[in-house]
Design a protein around this motif. Structure first.
Motif, PDB file in Angstrom:
ATOM      1  N   GLY A 136       0.816  -1.206   0.000  1.00  0.00           N
ATOM      2  CA  GLY A 136       0.000   0.000   0.000  1.00  0.00           C
ATOM      3  C   GLY A 136       0.850   1.256   0.000  1.00  0.00           C
ATOM      4  N   ARG A 137       1.932   1.242   0.745  1.00  0.00           N
ATOM      5  CA  ARG A 137       2.821   2.415   0.762  1.00  0.00           C
ATOM      6  C   ARG A 137       3.527   2.567  -0.586  1.00  0.00           C
ATOM      7  N   THR A 138       3.884   1.437  -1.201  1.00  0.00           N
ATOM      8  CA  THR A 138       4.470   1.507  -2.550  1.00  0.00           C
ATOM      9  C   THR A 138       3.501   2.165  -3.515  1.00  0.00           C
ATOM     10  N   THR A 171       2.768  -0.322  -9.390  1.00  0.00           N
ATOM     11  CA  THR A 171       2.902  -1.208  -8.229  1.00  0.00           C
ATOM     12  C   THR A 171       3.035  -2.652  -8.681  1.00  0.00           C
ATOM     13  N   ALA A 172       2.257  -3.025  -9.690  1.00  0.00           N
ATOM     14  CA  ALA A 172       2.327  -4.398 -10.212  1.00  0.00           C
ATOM     15  C   ALA A 172       3.710  -4.684 -10.796  1.00  0.00           C
ATOM     16  N   VAL A 173       4.276  -3.727 -11.531  1.00  0.00           N
ATOM     17  CA  VAL A 173       5.610  -3.908 -12.106  1.00  0.00           C
ATOM     18  C   VAL A 173       6.646  -4.067 -11.000  1.00  0.00           C
ATOM     19  N   ALA A 174       6.570  -3.192 -10.004  1.00  0.00           N
ATOM     20  CA  ALA A 174       7.529  -3.252  -8.900  1.00  0.00           C
ATOM     21  C   ALA A 174       7.398  -4.562  -8.129  1.00  0.00           C
ATOM     22  N   HIS A 175       6.171  -5.015  -7.948  1.00  0.00           N
ATOM     23  CA  HIS A 175       5.944  -6.257  -7.201  1.00  0.00           C
ATOM     24  C   HIS A 175       6.484  -7.453  -7.971  1.00  0.00           C
ATOM     25  N   GLN A 176       6.275  -7.464  -9.277  1.00  0.00           N
ATOM     26  CA  GLN A 176       6.789  -8.581 -10.075  1.00  0.00           C
ATOM     27  C   GLN A 176       8.319  -8.573 -10.096  1.00  0.00           C
ATOM     28  N   GLU A 177       8.917  -7.391 -10.186  1.00  0.00           N
ATOM     29  CA  GLU A 177      10.382  -7.318 -10.161  1.00  0.00           C
ATOM     30  C   GLU A 177      10.921  -7.835  -8.830  1.00  0.00           C
ATOM     31  N   ARG A 178      10.205  -7.584  -7.746  1.00  0.00           N
ATOM     32  CA  ARG A 178      10.669  -8.014  -6.423  1.00  0.00           C
ATOM     33  C   ARG A 178      10.482  -9.505  -6.220  1.00  0.00           C
ATOM     34  N   THR A 179       9.328 -10.041  -6.681  1.00  0.00           N
ATOM     35  CA  THR A 179       9.007 -11.443  -6.402  1.00  0.00           C
ATOM     36  C   THR A 179       9.396 -12.388  -7.524  1.00  0.00           C
TER      37      THR A 179
END
Length: 394
Positions: A210-212, A236-244
């Protein structure tokens, strides 16, 4: 019974909600027609598999709408089947043509209710002082309350309600099994290709996401325009996929709750299953789609099935091995949907159907619709043969 004789009603507004607030039932004196809106959303990541939707629907936040398809508005008290669509908690809508319930209602003599619920950040943002998360689940609860109060007027039996959902819709049903507010609102459940490992995330992780999301917004999420909300959601989806590294796990999904699971499911009839090649829809997860499907769907669903049985539920399991002619995807994620819901026109050109003639889709569809509607009526699915493998127990 001919599908063309069906009574189709809707969209109907079942609730209203302010942004990031829980839904409220529509007041009796509120006779405004439904907006017909679906939740604001970006294109689905599964357009390459399903094809993009061919019907155009307005998008907006007055999206808590549902449709009802019934053989007749009479006193027959038919089984009710309430549909929760998939789409990774970020796309889709129950009132899309894909989910037309006419064939299922006609063949099974059941009442089909298809539900919109809030998606993405609007439905699942967890952010201190802004959103509690799980609003999409509360929308579904409100829709089930609407069914309980109103479905008798559409020829349905409020005492025999089956919830059925695919992918994120199935995960939603799994979450409803934990929520005390859901007890008594449904009596049977069908979970189709629900990847249980991503059902929900711990609240600290949801708050971090949520903060992202908020960091990608120039304005307060409570007042930001919808284009800005959707762009922040995309980033947020792009950042989350890059992280996971996961193409399967969405950035917005339910927040974990720990509720009265055993009490909620005791006496419940549950059918769950998967498609043999579900994971071909998610390139980037690995090359062995069948092994990935086993680990992502079959094994976790088996663990859930055993837990359901221990809690006193009655369980049936299916696997669909249908690989449409000319399709590169095989028995992929979503391939059962045109067998249950929708029309030839709605599914025209769908890549996952390859060059299979609609008459062949319809022939197998009759088998699945019989199994699903028999389950909704009695708790015991009708007989099936390959390519649908069906068995009692987990």
């Amino acid at each position: 019974m001919n599908g063309s004789a069906m009574v189709r009603t809707g969209p109907i507004r079942y609730a209203t909600a302010e942004r990031f607030a829980r839904p409220r039932p529509v007041a009796a004196q509120d006779t405004r027609p439904s907006s017909g809106e679906i939740c604001p959303q970006l294109p689905s990541r599964l357009d390459a598999v399903m094809g993009p939707p061919l019907d155009s629907r307005p998008q907006g936040e007055d999206c808590l709408n549902l449709s009802v398809t019934t053989p007749a508005r009479d006193a027959r008290a038919r089984p009710v089947m309430a549909w929760f669509h998939g789409g990774g908690f970020s796309s889709g809508a129950g009132i899309r043509d894909w989910y037309d319930g006419a064939a299922l209602a006609a063949q099974g003599d059941v009442v089909v209710v298809a539900v919109n619920y809030r998606l993405g950040a609007l439905g699942y943002l967890c952010l201190d002082g802004v959103g509690e998360g799980n609003l999409g689940l509360y929308d579904q609860l409100e829709a089930l309350h609407w069914v309980s109060a109103n479905i008798a007027g559409y020829g349905g039996d409020p005492g025999n309600v089956t919830v059925f959902g695919q992918s994120a819709g199935g995960l939603s049903i799994r979450m409803l099994m934990e929520m005390p507010e859901a007890r008594g609102l449904f009596h049977r459940a069908v979970l189709q290709s629900a990847p249980l490992a991503i059902t929900a995330r711990p609240r600290p992780e949801a708050l971090a996401l949520g903060r992202t999301f908020a960091g990608f917004l120039a304005d307060d999420p409570r007042t930001a325009g919808l284009p800005a909300i959707l762009e922040a959601q995309r980033r947020t989806a792009v950042a989350h996929q890059e992280r996971t590294g996961s193409t399967l796990e969405p950035p917005f999904n339910p927040v974990e709750v720990s509720g009265p699971f055993d009490a909620n499911v005791r006496g419940l009839d549950v059918m769950y299953g998967w498609n043999a090649d579900d994971m071909t829809a998610f390139p980037g997860e690995g090359d062995d789609a069948q092994e990935l499907t086993r680990r992502t769907y079959a094994e976790p669903l088996g663990v859930l099935g055993a837990r359901l049985v221990r809690a006193g539920a009655r369980v049936h399991t299916y696997r669909l091995d249908w690989r449409p002619a000319g399709s590169a995807f095989g028995a992929t994620h979503c391939v059962e949907l045109p067998l249950l819901l929708g029309t030839r026109d709605a599914w025209s050109g769908s890549p996952m159907l390859g060059n299979t003639a609609w008459e062949d889709v319809e022939a197998l569809g009759r088998t699945l619709r019989t199994v699903w509607s028999d389950f909704a009526r009695t708790g015991t699915p009708g007989p099936a043969a390959a390519p649908l493998c069906l068995r009692p127990g987990p």
